[in-house]
Enzyme design. Structure first.
Site, PDB file in Angstrom:
ATOM      1  N   CYS A  82       0.880  -1.173   0.000  1.00  0.00           N
ATOM      2  CA  CYS A  82       0.000   0.000   0.000  1.00  0.00           C
ATOM      3  C   CYS A  82       0.911   1.214   0.000  1.00  0.00           C
ATOM      4  CB  CYS A  82      -0.908   0.020   1.227  1.00  0.00           C
ATOM      5  SG  CYS A  82      -1.822   1.582   1.421  1.00  0.00           S
ATOM      6  N   CYS A 192       0.101   3.540  -6.735  1.00  0.00           N
ATOM      7  CA  CYS A 192      -0.965   3.010  -5.888  1.00  0.00           C
ATOM      8  C   CYS A 192      -1.132   1.564  -6.308  1.00  0.00           C
ATOM      9  CB  CYS A 192      -2.265   3.791  -6.084  1.00  0.00           C
ATOM     10  SG  CYS A 192      -3.693   3.018  -5.264  1.00  0.00           S
TER      11      CYS A 192
END
Length: 233
Positions: A82, A192
């Protein structure tokens, strides 16, 4: 037995994608030659971007709880698929007994040396945090942040992946890449871990894409295999 710890669930599909890449990058002819993974899939961690942008609930306590969970079980390395969570990298790394890889450092290291201007496709929170821009600037590469037309499309892409609609996510991403190409940008970081899942829906991306999930997986496999963690004890 040395274990790779994965602090995941942010989001779940991105965590599975990371695991898949670790497995596929590991040279093995049988089960016993693969790398042992301990996965903490913790989707209830508060939204990272909201915390950075809007003073939403602080995810750091839950992130540190996840780090503790992995350390208690004897992991020798931690990877966090993440990007936005790396806003708190210093706190997580200092809290962990095991080393923690930095996803932005592994991703930026894959940028072609001839690249002089690179787009950063990320959550609004990660962009405000600025760690990708700094990592690029450290290599004398100009970071390009999506403008007011593009960033809502990036956000929609991420949101659709989290909701499970990868086709819609791919359409949003394709629009972003077209706009980047019109501006003369030839390289973009998928900063991302949801974005690579959308990119898989695009047959011929308009710009070169560098996958933060893949680069983190490569760094993870390299670290573990250099230490023989892929050999049955």
């Amino acid at each position: 037995m040395a274990l790779i710890g994965i602090l995941g669930g942010m989001g779940p599909l991105a965590t599975v994608d990371f695991m898949d890449k670790v497995v596929r990058l590991t040279t093995a002819s049988r089960d016993q030659e693969h790398l042992p993974l301990l996965v903490a899939n913790l989707p209830h961690i508060d939204d990272r971007s909201s915390a950075i942008l809007d003073h939403g609930a602080d995810p750091l306590p839950a992130l540190l709880d996840g780090i503790d969970l992995l350390n208690r079980n004897g992991v020798g390395l931690i990877a966090i698929p993440c990007n936005s969570a790396h806003h708190w990298y210093a706190q997580m790394s200092a809290h962990s007994g095991a080393p923690v890889l930095h996803i932005a450092q592994t991703c930026v290291a894959a940028v072609p040396r001839e690249a002089r201007r690179v787009a950063v496709l990320a959550t609004g929170g990660a962009l405000v945090s600025g760690f990708y821009q700094q990592a690029l600037a450290d290599l004398d590469i100009e970071p390009m942040v999506p403008n007011a037309e593009m960033q809502p499309l990036v956000a929609a892409c991420i949101r659709e992946v989290k909701a499970g609609d990868l086709d819609a996510a791919g359409a949003h991403l394709q629009a972003v890449l077209g706009l980047l190409a019109e501006q003369g940008v030839s390289t973009a970081l998928m900063a991302c871990t949801e974005i690579p899942l959308a990119a898989a829906r695009i047959a011929e991306p308009a710009v070169k894409l560098i996958d933060s999930t893949l680069e983190l997986a490569r760094a993870t496999v390299k670290y573990a295999c250099e230490r023989g963690w892929n050999r049955a004890q």
